[in-house]
Design a protein around this motif. Structure first.
Motif, PDB file in Angstrom:
ATOM      1  N   GLN A  58      -9.203  13.266 -44.768  1.00 40.16           N
ATOM      2  CA  GLN A  58      -8.487  12.919 -43.538  1.00 40.16           C
ATOM      3  C   GLN A  58      -7.846  11.538 -43.625  1.00 40.16           C
ATOM      4  OE1 GLN A  58      -8.604  15.765 -41.853  1.00 40.16           O
ATOM      5  NE2 GLN A  58     -10.287  16.402 -43.193  1.00 40.16           N
ATOM      6  N   TRP A 148      -8.373  21.723 -35.059  1.00 41.63           N
ATOM      7  CA  TRP A 148      -6.929  21.522 -35.121  1.00 41.63           C
ATOM      8  C   TRP A 148      -6.274  22.244 -33.955  1.00 41.63           C
ATOM      9  CZ3 TRP A 148      -3.178  23.644 -39.449  1.00 41.63           C
ATOM     10  CH2 TRP A 148      -1.918  23.102 -39.245  1.00 41.63           C
ATOM     11  N   LEU A 186      -9.202  15.321 -35.724  1.00 35.95           N
ATOM     12  CA  LEU A 186      -8.009  14.817 -35.058  1.00 35.95           C
ATOM     13  C   LEU A 186      -8.310  13.809 -33.963  1.00 35.95           C
ATOM     14  CD1 LEU A 186      -5.477  17.759 -34.808  1.00 35.95           C
ATOM     15  CD2 LEU A 186      -5.750  16.016 -36.557  1.00 35.95           C
ATOM     16  N   ASP A 190      -6.408   8.635 -34.701  1.00 37.86           N
ATOM     17  CA  ASP A 190      -5.602   8.552 -33.491  1.00 37.86           C
ATOM     18  C   ASP A 190      -4.284   9.276 -33.770  1.00 37.86           C
ATOM     19  OD1 ASP A 190      -4.056   7.882 -31.289  1.00 37.86           O
ATOM     20  OD2 ASP A 190      -5.164   6.026 -30.978  1.00 37.86           O
ATOM     21  N   HIS A 191      -4.316  10.581 -33.565  1.00 38.48           N
ATOM     22  CA  HIS A 191      -3.155  11.394 -33.913  1.00 38.48           C
ATOM     23  C   HIS A 191      -1.915  11.039 -33.095  1.00 38.48           C
ATOM     24  CE1 HIS A 191      -0.622  14.884 -34.660  1.00 38.48           C
ATOM     25  NE2 HIS A 191      -1.327  15.083 -35.751  1.00 38.48           N
ATOM     26  N   LEU A 194      -0.430   8.080 -34.794  1.00 39.27           N
ATOM     27  CA  LEU A 194       0.222   8.477 -36.038  1.00 39.27           C
ATOM     28  C   LEU A 194       1.567   9.131 -35.741  1.00 39.27           C
ATOM     29  CD1 LEU A 194      -2.894   9.911 -37.892  1.00 39.27           C
ATOM     30  CD2 LEU A 194      -1.533   7.968 -38.666  1.00 39.27           C
ATOM     31  N   LEU A 195       1.581   9.946 -34.702  1.00 41.87           N
ATOM     32  CA  LEU A 195       2.818  10.617 -34.313  1.00 41.87           C
ATOM     33  C   LEU A 195       3.845   9.588 -33.837  1.00 41.87           C
ATOM     34  CD1 LEU A 195       3.748  13.588 -34.189  1.00 41.87           C
ATOM     35  CD2 LEU A 195       3.084  13.596 -31.789  1.00 41.87           C
ATOM     36  N   TRP A 206       2.034  14.982 -37.371  1.00 37.85           N
ATOM     37  CA  TRP A 206       1.443  14.354 -38.547  1.00 37.85           C
ATOM     38  C   TRP A 206       0.612  15.345 -39.341  1.00 37.85           C
ATOM     39  CZ3 TRP A 206       1.357  10.121 -41.598  1.00 37.85           C
ATOM     40  CH2 TRP A 206       0.257   9.962 -42.445  1.00 37.85           C
ATOM     41  N   TYR A 207      -0.280  16.072 -38.665  1.00 36.08           N
ATOM     42  CA  TYR A 207      -1.213  16.912 -39.412  1.00 36.08           C
ATOM     43  C   TYR A 207      -0.495  18.099 -40.041  1.00 36.08           C
ATOM     44  CZ  TYR A 207      -6.052  17.986 -40.587  1.00 36.08           C
ATOM     45  OH  TYR A 207      -7.243  18.174 -41.264  1.00 36.08           O
ATOM     46  N   HIS A 212      -2.520  18.591 -43.321  1.00 36.58           N
ATOM     47  CA  HIS A 212      -3.435  19.712 -43.103  1.00 36.58           C
ATOM     48  C   HIS A 212      -3.836  20.469 -44.357  1.00 36.58           C
ATOM     49  CE1 HIS A 212       0.273  22.187 -42.976  1.00 36.58           C
ATOM     50  NE2 HIS A 212      -0.496  23.250 -43.098  1.00 36.58           N
ATOM     51  N   LEU A 430       0.415  18.501 -30.016  1.00 31.92           N
ATOM     52  CA  LEU A 430       0.873  18.829 -31.362  1.00 31.92           C
ATOM     53  C   LEU A 430       1.905  19.948 -31.296  1.00 31.92           C
ATOM     54  CD1 LEU A 430      -2.512  18.821 -33.247  1.00 31.92           C
ATOM     55  CD2 LEU A 430      -1.053  16.915 -32.590  1.00 31.92           C
ATOM     56  N   SER A 433       1.652  23.516 -34.581  1.00 30.45           N
ATOM     57  CA  SER A 433       0.534  23.252 -35.482  1.00 30.45           C
ATOM     58  C   SER A 433      -0.163  24.522 -35.947  1.00 30.45           C
ATOM     59  CB  SER A 433      -0.482  22.340 -34.784  1.00 30.45           C
ATOM     60  OG  SER A 433      -0.971  22.936 -33.621  1.00 30.45           O
TER      61      SER A 433
END
Length: 435
Positions: A58, A148, A186, A190-191, A194-195, A206-207, A212, A430, A433
């Motif tokens: 991760q 996710w 996630l 801190d998604h 990151l986004l 991001w993922y 992923h 997200l 995803s």
């Protein structure tokens, strides 16, 4: 010097926990939660170097985005070499990734016994079901992950129950084993932050765009070690000829490995329509009542109204199957509603959906329509500019401004505003995803 430091992981029965710390410039990308994953088998006897794999899978891409190094006490030597290969691929794919080095105090090189077991990441959608059909002689363990598209939040408990019930029923009919794991991967990262920083560089989130492939496979390492899995399959989303920046590709997933286990990006040589052809053959030979689950809206069946439901239903028809027999409420009059929704930009579409509709268009040229309504839709699809359907979709301006504000805020300011930012997360869900 920028760095992320991984503390020694702990295994208590079936639960893996690990703390991660970062230098000040990277703190905003970690929420402060300990990384946590719960398996359905004991993992206490799994070597520490393998227990470190899930958290490393991760955080390493996050570190590479800033040119930061990662420090860990112990790591599986095979996985450390795999990270170098994955880093090279991701840095070649994205200019904004700078790379970094993994430093381990110790590396281990265990030699687990080979027993021929295999595992398959499984949701019951087109891609993973096709991979099951292709490898059904191996009788793979079906692995489903919560963390996710289905979050660990209590609000998603019912969705998780629906998925596990469906996967267990699918497995029971075929004499297969299942494995279920739950992770906070996630919310540990801190998604949204990151986004906020990197959305401008990627087509999805991001993922989906970066993390992923390595992330989901890495989560499975303690499970694979405990169960003795030599091969671990993840179904391809895309196929040969699609040049998209995506976090799960052959040159990423096929590189992931640790002692005793190799991972495989499966079905990349088949388009989505060709995967539906594989399923159509399986329906005719072995599974006339096969139902798929691909919906973007619900987990207890398919809504029949979202873009992915419509796309799958049309693909099933082109493969010679009746969608209503396999989980999709679909009739001829739906073609008109589908066309209007696509023209009006009802759904946020990315380049991968563009390629999938192009795949459908190419197959439609080879198939005689079953009705005048179907013929009219395929004629429209033949003439429409698919790029226009994608370019007119996108997140609202308020979301883009929120990302920009978070991206440019100094860490001290961001930390003071974090509660407000957390409240705004719901607006930064997200995008696309699903696999």
């Amino acid at each position: 010097m920028s760095a992320i430091i991984i503390d020694r992981p702990t295994a208590d029965g079936t639960v893996l926990e690990c703390e991660a710390r970062a230098t000040a410039d990277l703190e905003r990308f970690l929420t402060g939660e300990p990384f946590r994953t719960e398996y359905d088998v004991p993992i206490e006897d799994v070597p520490e170097g393998v227990l470190a794999i899930p958290v490393l899978a991760q955080v390493c891409p996050v570190a590479w985005a800033s040119g930061a190094d990662v420090y860990v006490e112990e790591v599986d030597a095979t996985f450390a070499r795999a990270l170098e290969d994955v880093r090279e691929t991701l840095c070649g794919m994205y200019d904004f990734l700078e790379g970094g080095t993994l430093y381990a105090r110790r590396t281990i090189d265990p030699n687990p016994p080979a027993n021929g077991e295999s595992g398959l990441l499984f949701t019951g959608g087109v891609d993973s079901t096709c991979s099951y059909v292709r490898h059904r002689e191996e009788e793979p363990t079906l692995i489903s992950i919560r963390g996710w598209t289905i979050t660990p939040d209590p609000d998603d408990d019912e969705k998780w129950r629906q998925l596990t019930d469906r996967v267990e029923a699918f497995a029971a009919e075929r004499g297969l084993e299942t494995a279920f794991l739950e992770s906070n991967m996630l919310s540990f990262l801190d998604h949204p932050m990151l986004l906020a920083h990197y959305k401008r560089y990627v087509d999805g989130a991001w993922y989906s765009s970066v993390g992923h492939g390595l992330g989901l496979l890495g989560l499975c390492a303690p499970l694979a070690a405990a169960r003795g899995m030599e091969d671990l399959y993840v179904a391809a989303t895309h196929w040969e000829g699609i040049e998209l920046e995506w976090g799960s590709r052959p040159d990423i997933d096929d590189s992931v490995r640790w002692a005793g286990t190799r991972c495989h990006h499966d079905g990349y040589e088949l388009t989505r329509q060709e995967r539906l052809d594989v399923l159509a053959d399986y329906v005719r030979s072995d599974a006339p009542d096969l139902e798929l689950q691909t919906c973007n809206v619900r987990m207890d069946g398919n809504c029949g109204r979202c873009e992915k439901c419509y796309r799958t239903a049309v693909g099933l028809r082109l493969a010679g199957l009746e969608p209503t027999d396999h989980g999709y409420s679909f009739a001829d009059h739906e073609y008109e509603r589908l066309r209007v929704a696509l023209e009006d930009g009802e759904w946020v579409l990315g380049q991968d959906e563009r390629y999938m509709w192009e795949d459908i268009r190419e197959r439609a040229r080879e198939v005689e329509p079953e009705s005048a309504t179907e013929r009219a839709f395929f004629e429209w699809l033949e003439d429409v500019d698919l790029d226009d359907l994608v370019s007119e979709s996108g997140p609202p301006l308020s979301h883009r401004l929120l990302r920009a504000g978070a991206r440019n805020a100094p860490s001290s300011v961001y930390n003071r505003l974090y509660p407000a930012w957390t409240a705004a997360r719901a607006g930064l869900r997200l995008v696309r995803s699903d696999r």
